[in-house]
Design a protein around this motif. Structure first.
Motif, PDB file in Angstrom:
ATOM      1  N   THR A 124      21.666  19.661 -21.935  1.00  0.00           N
ATOM      2  CA  THR A 124      20.973  20.087 -20.723  1.00  0.00           C
ATOM      3  C   THR A 124      19.574  20.608 -21.037  1.00  0.00           C
ATOM      4  O   THR A 124      18.601  20.267 -20.374  1.00  0.00           O
ATOM      5  CB  THR A 124      21.781  21.181 -19.997  1.00  0.00           C
ATOM      6  N   ALA A 125      19.473  21.430 -22.080  1.00  0.00           N
ATOM      7  CA  ALA A 125      18.172  22.001 -22.456  1.00  0.00           C
ATOM      8  C   ALA A 125      17.206  20.903 -22.891  1.00  0.00           C
ATOM      9  O   ALA A 125      16.018  20.931 -22.522  1.00  0.00           O
ATOM     10  CB  ALA A 125      18.365  23.017 -23.581  1.00  0.00           C
ATOM     11  N   TRP A 126      17.702  19.935 -23.663  1.00  0.00           N
ATOM     12  CA  TRP A 126      16.827  18.837 -24.114  1.00  0.00           C
ATOM     13  C   TRP A 126      16.322  18.031 -22.918  1.00  0.00           C
ATOM     14  O   TRP A 126      15.141  17.677 -22.849  1.00  0.00           O
ATOM     15  CB  TRP A 126      17.588  17.930 -25.080  1.00  0.00           C
ATOM     16  N   LEU A 127      17.217  17.752 -21.968  1.00  0.00           N
ATOM     17  CA  LEU A 127      16.835  16.964 -20.797  1.00  0.00           C
ATOM     18  C   LEU A 127      15.849  17.714 -19.910  1.00  0.00           C
ATOM     19  O   LEU A 127      14.911  17.108 -19.365  1.00  0.00           O
ATOM     20  CB  LEU A 127      18.079  16.574 -19.991  1.00  0.00           C
ATOM     21  N   ARG A 128      16.054  19.006 -19.727  1.00  0.00           N
ATOM     22  CA  ARG A 128      15.111  19.796 -18.921  1.00  0.00           C
ATOM     23  C   ARG A 128      13.701  19.693 -19.504  1.00  0.00           C
ATOM     24  O   ARG A 128      12.721  19.528 -18.781  1.00  0.00           O
ATOM     25  CB  ARG A 128      15.554  21.254 -18.859  1.00  0.00           C
ATOM     26  N   GLN A 129      13.610  19.796 -20.820  1.00  0.00           N
ATOM     27  CA  GLN A 129      12.316  19.714 -21.475  1.00  0.00           C
ATOM     28  C   GLN A 129      11.717  18.312 -21.323  1.00  0.00           C
ATOM     29  O   GLN A 129      10.522  18.156 -21.042  1.00  0.00           O
ATOM     30  CB  GLN A 129      12.466  20.062 -22.962  1.00  0.00           C
ATOM     31  N   ALA A 130      12.548  17.287 -21.479  1.00  0.00           N
ATOM     32  CA  ALA A 130      12.071  15.906 -21.365  1.00  0.00           C
ATOM     33  C   ALA A 130      11.592  15.602 -19.949  1.00  0.00           C
ATOM     34  O   ALA A 130      10.560  14.935 -19.758  1.00  0.00           O
ATOM     35  CB  ALA A 130      13.190  14.935 -21.761  1.00  0.00           C
ATOM     36  N   ILE A 131      12.317  16.098 -18.939  1.00  0.00           N
ATOM     37  CA  ILE A 131      11.914  15.877 -17.549  1.00  0.00           C
ATOM     38  C   ILE A 131      10.601  16.605 -17.266  1.00  0.00           C
ATOM     39  O   ILE A 131       9.704  16.052 -16.615  1.00  0.00           O
ATOM     40  CB  ILE A 131      13.030  16.361 -16.595  1.00  0.00           C
ATOM     41  N   ALA A 132      10.469  17.844 -17.764  1.00  0.00           N
ATOM     42  CA  ALA A 132       9.236  18.606 -17.555  1.00  0.00           C
ATOM     43  C   ALA A 132       8.042  17.892 -18.186  1.00  0.00           C
ATOM     44  O   ALA A 132       6.951  17.846 -17.606  1.00  0.00           O
ATOM     45  CB  ALA A 132       9.392  20.014 -18.144  1.00  0.00           C
ATOM     46  N   GLU A 133       8.239  17.319 -19.364  1.00  0.00           N
ATOM     47  CA  GLU A 133       7.160  16.592 -20.027  1.00  0.00           C
ATOM     48  C   GLU A 133       6.750  15.359 -19.234  1.00  0.00           C
ATOM     49  O   GLU A 133       5.553  15.047 -19.121  1.00  0.00           O
ATOM     50  CB  GLU A 133       7.590  16.197 -21.444  1.00  0.00           C
ATOM     51  N   GLN A 134       7.734  14.658 -18.663  1.00  0.00           N
ATOM     52  CA  GLN A 134       7.424  13.494 -17.839  1.00  0.00           C
ATOM     53  C   GLN A 134       6.651  13.896 -16.586  1.00  0.00           C
ATOM     54  O   GLN A 134       5.702  13.221 -16.182  1.00  0.00           O
ATOM     55  CB  GLN A 134       8.714  12.769 -17.444  1.00  0.00           C
ATOM     56  N   GLU A 135       7.044  15.006 -15.969  1.00  0.00           N
ATOM     57  CA  GLU A 135       6.348  15.477 -14.774  1.00  0.00           C
ATOM     58  C   GLU A 135       4.905  15.857 -15.099  1.00  0.00           C
ATOM     59  O   GLU A 135       4.002  15.614 -14.295  1.00  0.00           O
ATOM     60  CB  GLU A 135       7.103  16.662 -14.171  1.00  0.00           C
ATOM     61  N   ASP A 136       4.683  16.432 -16.273  1.00  0.00           N
ATOM     62  CA  ASP A 136       3.317  16.782 -16.677  1.00  0.00           C
ATOM     63  C   ASP A 136       2.462  15.532 -16.842  1.00  0.00           C
ATOM     64  O   ASP A 136       1.298  15.498 -16.430  1.00  0.00           O
ATOM     65  CB  ASP A 136       3.338  17.567 -17.997  1.00  0.00           C
ATOM     66  N   VAL A 137       3.049  14.508 -17.447  1.00  0.00           N
ATOM     67  CA  VAL A 137       2.311  13.258 -17.660  1.00  0.00           C
ATOM     68  C   VAL A 137       2.010  12.573 -16.330  1.00  0.00           C
ATOM     69  O   VAL A 137       0.897  12.079 -16.099  1.00  0.00           O
ATOM     70  CB  VAL A 137       3.119  12.311 -18.580  1.00  0.00           C
TER      71      VAL A 137
ATOM     72  N   GLN B  32       0.843  -1.192   0.000  1.00  0.00           N
ATOM     73  CA  GLN B  32       0.000   0.000   0.000  1.00  0.00           C
ATOM     74  C   GLN B  32       0.876   1.239   0.000  1.00  0.00           C
ATOM     75  O   GLN B  32       1.751   1.407   0.843  1.00  0.00           O
ATOM     76  CB  GLN B  32      -0.910   0.018   1.231  1.00  0.00           C
ATOM     77  N   ASP B  33       0.654   2.094  -0.979  1.00  0.00           N
ATOM     78  CA  ASP B  33       1.446   3.312  -1.107  1.00  0.00           C
ATOM     79  C   ASP B  33       0.723   4.489  -0.477  1.00  0.00           C
ATOM     80  O   ASP B  33      -0.500   4.586  -0.520  1.00  0.00           O
ATOM     81  CB  ASP B  33       1.708   3.632  -2.584  1.00  0.00           C
ATOM     82  N   GLU B  34       1.506   5.391   0.100  1.00  0.00           N
ATOM     83  CA  GLU B  34       0.959   6.632   0.612  1.00  0.00           C
ATOM     84  C   GLU B  34       1.039   7.693  -0.483  1.00  0.00           C
ATOM     85  O   GLU B  34       1.945   7.699  -1.307  1.00  0.00           O
ATOM     86  CB  GLU B  34       1.766   7.096   1.832  1.00  0.00           C
ATOM     87  N   TYR B  35       0.058   8.593  -0.486  1.00  0.00           N
ATOM     88  CA  TYR B  35       0.074   9.635  -1.503  1.00  0.00           C
ATOM     89  C   TYR B  35       1.261  10.569  -1.273  1.00  0.00           C
ATOM     90  O   TYR B  35       1.593  10.931  -0.145  1.00  0.00           O
ATOM     91  CB  TYR B  35      -1.217  10.453  -1.469  1.00  0.00           C
ATOM     92  N   SER B  36       1.914  10.937  -2.368  1.00  0.00           N
ATOM     93  CA  SER B  36       3.022  11.876  -2.292  1.00  0.00           C
ATOM     94  C   SER B  36       3.080  12.664  -3.593  1.00  0.00           C
ATOM     95  O   SER B  36       2.762  12.143  -4.665  1.00  0.00           O
ATOM     96  CB  SER B  36       4.347  11.127  -2.074  1.00  0.00           C
ATOM     97  N   GLU B  37       3.477  13.919  -3.487  1.00  0.00           N
ATOM     98  CA  GLU B  37       3.655  14.729  -4.689  1.00  0.00           C
ATOM     99  C   GLU B  37       4.931  14.337  -5.426  1.00  0.00           C
ATOM    100  O   GLU B  37       5.121  14.694  -6.588  1.00  0.00           O
ATOM    101  CB  GLU B  37       3.703  16.215  -4.335  1.00  0.00           C
ATOM    102  N   ASP B  38       5.825  13.631  -4.730  1.00  0.00           N
ATOM    103  CA  ASP B  38       7.074  13.184  -5.340  1.00  0.00           C
ATOM    104  C   ASP B  38       6.901  11.789  -5.918  1.00  0.00           C
ATOM    105  O   ASP B  38       6.132  10.970  -5.407  1.00  0.00           O
ATOM    106  CB  ASP B  38       8.202  13.171  -4.309  1.00  0.00           C
ATOM    107  N   ALA B  39       7.644  11.504  -6.978  1.00  0.00           N
ATOM    108  CA  ALA B  39       7.555  10.211  -7.639  1.00  0.00           C
ATOM    109  C   ALA B  39       8.156   9.123  -6.762  1.00  0.00           C
ATOM    110  O   ALA B  39       9.126   9.340  -6.028  1.00  0.00           O
ATOM    111  CB  ALA B  39       8.288  10.267  -8.975  1.00  0.00           C
ATOM    112  N   THR B  40       7.582   7.919  -6.837  1.00  0.00           N
ATOM    113  CA  THR B  40       8.159   6.770  -6.156  1.00  0.00           C
ATOM    114  C   THR B  40       9.368   6.281  -6.948  1.00  0.00           C
ATOM    115  O   THR B  40       9.613   6.720  -8.080  1.00  0.00           O
ATOM    116  CB  THR B  40       7.135   5.632  -6.036  1.00  0.00           C
TER     117      THR B  40
END
Length: 205
Positions: free
Chosen positions: A123-136, A84-92
């Motif tokens: 760096t710029a490409w990765l920042r964008q890719a991480i932001a897209e993952q966080e949105d999803v 059972q997982d607890e809710y968190s705003e951070d990814a597991t």
């Protein structure tokens, strides 16, 4: 909640850039694969575990789970119990690992046939890719992930074998049968990446 652990493939790159340590592959043959009834409490439970292991394809992670903790395998695979997982705003840790795989998959899908970006462009490409993952995901990924991915990809690009290029990403396999101490197990899974040399027809997994 689950302990927040970094993706295993990025662990060597969380600080300064360096060659990852070589870890001996897990040898099934060196482990006792014959389950006793002791971890399960009864011969009936032991039989259920053995039937589950040998009657359908298993992922390598499931086989390792059984070898490391037979009782955990019994609870999850036979009883169907889930943590059972607890809710968190951070990814597991699992969600972080999935995000890393998606980012790396997207990187080589984009740059397999052209020169990969370096330095500030990477760096710029990765920042964008991480932001897209966080949105999803709707969750935050740890800040350390950017530097870890930068170091990993810089090392990956540098050590890519001459003449080879990433040609197959997240390539599924099945019907791989292994025999361990008299038991036959069929493995299935996904190969993260296969690099192919089109001139020689050889590949690197």
């Amino acid at each position: 909640g689950r302990e927040q652990l970094p993706s295993p493939i990025l662990s060597p790159f969380l600080t300064e850039r360096k060659k990852p340590k070589v870890v001996p592959s897990y040898s099934l043959a060196k482990k006792s694969f014959r389950p006793s009834s002791e971890p399960f409490g009864s011969e009936e439970a032991r039989a259920q575990v053995l039937h589950n292991l040998t009657s359908k394809p298993q992922t390598i992670s499931r086989v390792n789970r059984f070898l490391n903790c037979p009782y955990q395998y019994f609870c999850q695979e036979i009883l169907g119990l889930a943590q059972q997982d607890e809710y968190s705003e951070d990814a597991t840790a699992l969600e972080e690992g999935n995000a890393v795989h998606s980012i790396l998959h997207g990187f080589w899908q984009t740059f397999a046939d052209e020169k990969p970006p370096e330095g500030t462009s990477l760096t710029a490409w990765l920042r964008q890719a991480i932001a897209e993952q966080e949105d999803v995901m709707g969750q935050r990924l740890p800040e350390r992930l950017l530097a870890a991915l930068q170091n990993f990809l810089a090392y990956d690009i540098e050590t890519l074998a001459p003449g080879y290029k990433p040609s197959f990403l997240e390539y599924p396999f099945n019907q791989l049968k292994i025999s361990v101490q008299g038991f036959e197990i069929e493995l299935r899974g996904v190969i993260d990446r296969i690099d192919v040399n089109e001139r020689t027809g050889t590949c690197v997994l």
